[in-house]
Scaffold this active site. Structure first.
Site, PDB file in Angstrom:
ATOM      1  N   ARG A  66      -9.558  87.124 -82.955  1.00  0.00           N
ATOM      2  CA  ARG A  66     -10.578  87.632 -84.166  1.00  0.00           C
ATOM      3  C   ARG A  66      -8.487  88.258 -84.114  1.00  0.00           C
ATOM      4  O   ARG A  66      -8.441  89.172 -83.663  1.00  0.00           O
ATOM      5  CB  ARG A  66     -11.067  88.193 -83.993  1.00  0.00           C
ATOM      6  CG  ARG A  66     -12.407  87.312 -83.514  1.00  0.00           C
ATOM      7  CD  ARG A  66     -13.422  88.718 -83.667  1.00  0.00           C
ATOM      8  NE  ARG A  66     -13.645  89.132 -83.045  1.00  0.00           N
ATOM      9  CZ  ARG A  66     -13.870  90.093 -83.159  1.00  0.00           C
ATOM     10  NH1 ARG A  66     -13.586  91.169 -84.312  1.00  0.00           N
ATOM     11  NH2 ARG A  66     -13.809  91.583 -82.205  1.00  0.00           N
ATOM     12  N   TYR A 124      -8.445  79.640 -84.531  1.00  0.00           N
ATOM     13  CA  TYR A 124      -9.047  80.632 -83.105  1.00  0.00           C
ATOM     14  C   TYR A 124     -10.514  81.155 -83.141  1.00  0.00           C
ATOM     15  O   TYR A 124     -10.594  82.061 -84.116  1.00  0.00           O
ATOM     16  CB  TYR A 124      -7.953  81.492 -82.622  1.00  0.00           C
ATOM     17  CG  TYR A 124      -8.579  81.440 -81.339  1.00  0.00           C
ATOM     18  CD1 TYR A 124      -7.911  80.715 -80.325  1.00  0.00           C
ATOM     19  CD2 TYR A 124      -9.284  82.643 -80.862  1.00  0.00           C
ATOM     20  CE1 TYR A 124      -7.896  81.164 -78.502  1.00  0.00           C
ATOM     21  CE2 TYR A 124      -9.741  82.269 -79.503  1.00  0.00           C
ATOM     22  CZ  TYR A 124      -9.171  81.898 -78.165  1.00  0.00           C
ATOM     23  OH  TYR A 124      -9.576  81.466 -77.511  1.00  0.00           O
ATOM     24  N   LYS A 128     -18.840  84.839 -86.197  1.00  0.00           N
ATOM     25  CA  LYS A 128     -19.013  86.408 -86.966  1.00  0.00           C
ATOM     26  C   LYS A 128     -18.771  86.613 -88.315  1.00  0.00           C
ATOM     27  O   LYS A 128     -19.639  87.518 -88.958  1.00  0.00           O
ATOM     28  CB  LYS A 128     -17.662  86.862 -86.210  1.00  0.00           C
ATOM     29  CG  LYS A 128     -17.405  86.857 -84.651  1.00  0.00           C
ATOM     30  CD  LYS A 128     -18.906  87.389 -84.534  1.00  0.00           C
ATOM     31  CE  LYS A 128     -18.725  87.485 -82.681  1.00  0.00           C
ATOM     32  NZ  LYS A 128     -19.583  87.998 -81.879  1.00  0.00           N
ATOM     33  N   HIS A 134     -25.497  91.723 -83.498  1.00  0.00           N
ATOM     34  CA  HIS A 134     -24.744  91.684 -82.311  1.00  0.00           C
ATOM     35  C   HIS A 134     -25.005  91.717 -81.149  1.00  0.00           C
ATOM     36  O   HIS A 134     -25.276  92.873 -80.665  1.00  0.00           O
ATOM     37  CB  HIS A 134     -23.260  91.947 -83.082  1.00  0.00           C
ATOM     38  CG  HIS A 134     -22.332  92.306 -81.805  1.00  0.00           C
ATOM     39  ND1 HIS A 134     -21.011  92.894 -81.320  1.00  0.00           N
ATOM     40  CD2 HIS A 134     -22.078  90.361 -81.655  1.00  0.00           C
ATOM     41  CE1 HIS A 134     -20.443  92.218 -81.507  1.00  0.00           C
ATOM     42  NE2 HIS A 134     -21.019  90.867 -80.390  1.00  0.00           N
ATOM     43  N   SER A 151     -17.599  95.179 -76.253  1.00  0.00           N
ATOM     44  CA  SER A 151     -16.804  94.259 -75.824  1.00  0.00           C
ATOM     45  C   SER A 151     -16.545  94.971 -74.369  1.00  0.00           C
ATOM     46  O   SER A 151     -16.340  96.196 -74.544  1.00  0.00           O
ATOM     47  CB  SER A 151     -15.601  94.081 -76.860  1.00  0.00           C
ATOM     48  OG  SER A 151     -14.547  94.662 -76.880  1.00  0.00           O
ATOM     49  N   CYS A 207     -18.374  94.947 -72.055  1.00  0.00           N
ATOM     50  CA  CYS A 207     -19.015  95.412 -71.113  1.00  0.00           C
ATOM     51  C   CYS A 207     -20.752  94.607 -70.284  1.00  0.00           C
ATOM     52  O   CYS A 207     -21.198  95.062 -70.018  1.00  0.00           O
ATOM     53  CB  CYS A 207     -20.382  96.481 -71.885  1.00  0.00           C
ATOM     54  SG  CYS A 207     -19.387  97.718 -72.614  1.00  0.00           S
ATOM     55  N   ASN A 242     -22.926  88.470 -68.909  1.00  0.00           N
ATOM     56  CA  ASN A 242     -22.923  88.675 -67.732  1.00  0.00           C
ATOM     57  C   ASN A 242     -24.742  89.232 -67.569  1.00  0.00           C
ATOM     58  O   ASN A 242     -25.876  88.359 -66.996  1.00  0.00           O
ATOM     59  CB  ASN A 242     -22.910  89.163 -66.838  1.00  0.00           C
ATOM     60  CG  ASN A 242     -20.863  88.673 -67.055  1.00  0.00           C
ATOM     61  OD1 ASN A 242     -20.690  87.924 -67.002  1.00  0.00           O
ATOM     62  ND2 ASN A 242     -20.468  89.832 -66.016  1.00  0.00           N
ATOM     63  N   ASP A 269     -25.588  86.371 -77.737  1.00  0.00           N
ATOM     64  CA  ASP A 269     -24.278  87.029 -79.151  1.00  0.00           C
ATOM     65  C   ASP A 269     -24.642  87.651 -79.987  1.00  0.00           C
ATOM     66  O   ASP A 269     -24.605  88.506 -80.453  1.00  0.00           O
ATOM     67  CB  ASP A 269     -22.930  86.248 -79.038  1.00  0.00           C
ATOM     68  CG  ASP A 269     -21.918  86.993 -79.684  1.00  0.00           C
ATOM     69  OD1 ASP A 269     -21.919  87.857 -79.094  1.00  0.00           O
ATOM     70  OD2 ASP A 269     -21.140  87.038 -80.451  1.00  0.00           O
ATOM     71  N   ARG A 307     -11.470  81.064 -73.512  1.00  0.00           N
ATOM     72  CA  ARG A 307     -12.529  81.411 -73.809  1.00  0.00           C
ATOM     73  C   ARG A 307     -13.221  79.819 -73.753  1.00  0.00           C
ATOM     74  O   ARG A 307     -12.556  78.662 -72.882  1.00  0.00           O
ATOM     75  CB  ARG A 307     -12.814  80.497 -75.375  1.00  0.00           C
ATOM     76  CG  ARG A 307     -12.247  81.861 -76.028  1.00  0.00           C
ATOM     77  CD  ARG A 307     -13.395  82.726 -76.032  1.00  0.00           C
ATOM     78  NE  ARG A 307     -13.185  84.432 -76.450  1.00  0.00           N
ATOM     79  CZ  ARG A 307     -13.655  85.668 -76.846  1.00  0.00           C
ATOM     80  NH1 ARG A 307     -15.324  85.458 -76.642  1.00  0.00           N
ATOM     81  NH2 ARG A 307     -14.115  86.497 -76.962  1.00  0.00           N
ATOM     82  N   ARG A 324     -19.577 101.712 -72.140  1.00  0.00           N
ATOM     83  CA  ARG A 324     -19.325 102.117 -70.996  1.00  0.00           C
ATOM     84  C   ARG A 324     -18.143 103.528 -70.497  1.00  0.00           C
ATOM     85  O   ARG A 324     -17.681 103.470 -71.524  1.00  0.00           O
ATOM     86  CB  ARG A 324     -17.323 101.038 -70.725  1.00  0.00           C
ATOM     87  CG  ARG A 324     -17.303  99.910 -69.244  1.00  0.00           C
ATOM     88  CD  ARG A 324     -16.006  99.815 -70.127  1.00  0.00           C
ATOM     89  NE  ARG A 324     -16.019  97.876 -69.456  1.00  0.00           N
ATOM     90  CZ  ARG A 324     -15.867  97.711 -68.037  1.00  0.00           C
ATOM     91  NH1 ARG A 324     -15.238  98.560 -67.213  1.00  0.00           N
ATOM     92  NH2 ARG A 324     -16.133  97.061 -67.254  1.00  0.00           N
TER      93      ARG A 324
END
Ligand code: O2Y
Ligand code: MN
Length: 604
Positions: A71, A213, A222, A242, A264, A266, A270, A289, A385, A416
């Site tokens: 992005r 992209y 987004k 988000h 992002s 973090c 997962n 997301d 990706r 984080r």
């Protein structure tokens, strides 16, 4: 040219207008069929832009232009009538000027290409929370990605009818072809200074030019589901966030749903696909997301995942870090900027095994792993990706496509943070929770242009790059949502931090599947049965035995993870007061300033 498979006059007129402006060689409407997908894949393989992957059925690999890999925030604009409407954290641009500039770029830009019309639904078709978009693009790569990431085709047009509402999304790679010219197997795009990713919030429209992209080109994600939808949500009284969505089932079979926002890097994907280590617990994926949430007739907040696929970061994804993602990409997957093995598979850094022999890296060059060379350029681009169907994910929840959405019991925010912020704490009420969302951020570990190592890069609600209007008004919208609702039915709000370190730099918490222990406490708090919580100056926290300890975490570690670092929090508040809240000037809700002052008082 195909004739329009719809009676929607406004839509047909818009497609005709864009075709007249961009002068494509052909116009094709997407019906969403497997045949159309397969035909486009064949076209992309034949042209050499896509590579087949013998090891993964139905899967292909793309290598983008090296200048078109992520992005582009500095070319992403909110084209609202006033700069104030876009707010201090967005790139504002005058919509009249921008339309003039972009119309000039669009003129003739699809020459030599096909104009595809993609009718898509964000959310299950017909869901009262879903919205319809129509993307016009000259990129077959975008079409096949949209066919995975959203619900595309005839069923959407049928639902739209002759006069339904849709969000127009115009996209071009910005690379017209002269007669006889081809892309020569290369990824088409325009130079950076010609790229524009533009949102027009007042028109509810998106114009994108020059990039093929990800978030720049798959306009449902987004651009629509966050930037435009956040404006619609503000105006219509709902939430476009988000956030991932999880379904959690406890050993007694009771179910709760949690939505979570993280900046992002973090581990959001997962967590969305977490395999719990706690015996008897089940964690399933509703979304990875984005969450759209509206109040139901019962006064509770219901969320849908507006997407139908995952556009996940490949490097770092492995059977250890995310087995469910690895299973999701075994077939039917589009890879972008991963490395290619000799036997027709993909590879990336931290995939969990060494590169199997000679590879072709993401730039198309031969690459042989040299583990002794720490400076070796990566084989896969760090933002490589995978585009995979949510329905191929083993942890997908049975109710992930429920048109009514799933009732949200809890919100999690996190970042984080190696110090100060405990493993988990809970807001005492809604406004306190909004305060928590407003201060989300991650500590930066490598010097950046604007910040030095150790400072916190704030990303409130993980929405900074994605809110389509003034972020101060966005905080107010969250506060207003709470004011209008029955407080007893609102989700409880928590702040988590999986990334605490000791003074020596050792991780205090193992993360990944062990995070299920923290989710179990959240579950109990929502159920009102945990009985393992204490009030502290920063909010409600687990007692030291409130979260079961994983192997390798001592009682002393747990005490540190669940303690209140008064001095650290005082510094945190000073940073918020000096560097963060002033950004929003008079649009910062007074309630948030009051929360800050009250917290300072409680800390003593
Ligand atoms: O680099 C891109 O274009 C994609 S960014 C992205 C993709 C999937 C989910 N989240 C994000 C993000 O930046 O938050
Ligand atoms: Mn995201």
């Amino acid at each position: 040219m195909t004739t329009a498979p719809t009676k929607h006059k406004k839509l047909i007129a818009w497609v005709d207008e864009i075709a007249a402006l961009t002068t494509p060689d052909a116009v094709e409407w997407c019906d969403g069929s497997q045949k159309q997908y397969d035909d486009l894949v064949k076209l992309l393989l034949d042209s050499g832009v896509a590579k087949p992957l013998a090891k993964r059925p139905g899967s292909i690999l793309f290598r983008s232009d090296p200048s078109d890999v992520a992005r582009v925030e500095n070319r992403t604009y909110i084209a609202a009538k006033t700069k104030e409407a876009a707010g201090p954290t967005n790139n504002w641009i005058d919509p009249v000027e921008l339309k003039k500039t972009m119309s000039g770029l669009y003129a003739g830009c699809m020459k030599g290409r096909t104009l595809y019309v993609i009718p898509f639904s964000m959310g299950p078709v017909g869901s009262p929370i879903a919205k319809i978009g129509i993307e016009i693009t000259d990129s077959p790569y975008v079409v096949i990605n949209m066919m995975i990431m959203t619900r595309v085709g005839t069923k959407v047009l049928e639902h739209l009818g002759a006069d339904g509402e849709y969000i127009p999304c115009l996209h071009s790679v910005g690379k017209p072809l002269q007669p006889g010219e081809s892309d020569h197997g290369l990824w088409p795009c325009a130079p950076l200074d010609k790229k524009y990713i533009a949102q027009f919030p007042e028109d509810r429209a998106i114009w994108s030019y020059g990039s093929g992209y990800g978030g720049n080109a798959l306009l449902g994600k987004k651009c629509l589901a966050l930037r435009i939808a956040s404006v619609m949500a503000r105006d219509e009284g709902w939430l476009a966030e988000h956030m991932l969505i999880l379904k959690i089932t406890n050993p007694e079979g009771k179910v709760k749903h949690v939505a979570a926002a993280f900046p992002s890097a973090c581990g959001k994907t997962n967590l969305a696909m977490l395999v719990p280590t706690l015996p008897g617990w089940k964690v399933e994926t509703v979304g990875d997301d984005i969450a759209w949430m509206k109040f139901g007739a019962d006064g509770r907040l219901y969320a849908i995942n507006p997407e139908a696929g995952f556009f996940g970061v490949a490097p770092g994804t492995s059977m250890d870090s995310n087995p469910n993602a690895m299973h999701s990409i075994e077939k039917d997957t589009i890879f972008t900027n991963a490395a290619l093995t000799e036997d027709g598979d993909i590879w990336w850094e931290q995939i969990g095994y060494d590169a199997p022999g000679k590879l072709i890296d993401w730039k198309g060059n031969e690459w042989v792993q040299d583990k002794g060379n720490k400076q070796q350029a990566p084989a896969a681009h760090p933002n490589a990706r995978f585009t995979a169907k949510a329905s191929n994910c083993p942890s997908i929840a049975d109710n992930w496509e429920d048109p009514a959405g799933v009732p949200i019991d809890a919100f999690l925010f996190g970042g984080r943070r190696p110090s100060t912020i405990p493993l988990i704490h809970q807001a005492t009420d809604w406004v306190h929770g909004v305060f928590m969302g407003s201060i989300v951020g991650s500590e930066i570990t490598a010097a950046a242009l604007d910040l030095k190592v150790g400072t916190v890069r704030r990303d409130p609600f993980a929405m900074l790059p994605f809110c389509g209007y003034h972020m101060g008004e966005y905080f107010q919208h969250w506060i207003n949502i709470g004011k209008k609702a029955d407080a007893t039915k609102l989700p409880k709000i928590f702040f988590v931090n999986w990334f605490r370190k000791t003074a020596e730099g050792k991780w205090l918490w193992p993360g990944y599947g062990e995070n299920s222990r923290v989710l179990a406490w959240v579950f109990g708090q929502c159920d009102g049965v945990s009985g393992k919580s204490v009030e502290t100056p920063i909010g409600i926290m687990p007692t030291v035995d409130g979260i079961s300890r994983p192997d390798g975490v001592s009682e002393a570690d747990m005490k540190e993870l669940l303690s209140v670092d008064v001095d650290g929090w005082k510094k945190e508040l000073a940073d918020i007061e000096t560097n963060h809240y002033p950004i929003f000037k008079d649009k910062l809700p007074k309630e948030l300033k009051e929360e800050l002052d009250a917290l300072r008082k409680r800390l003593g």
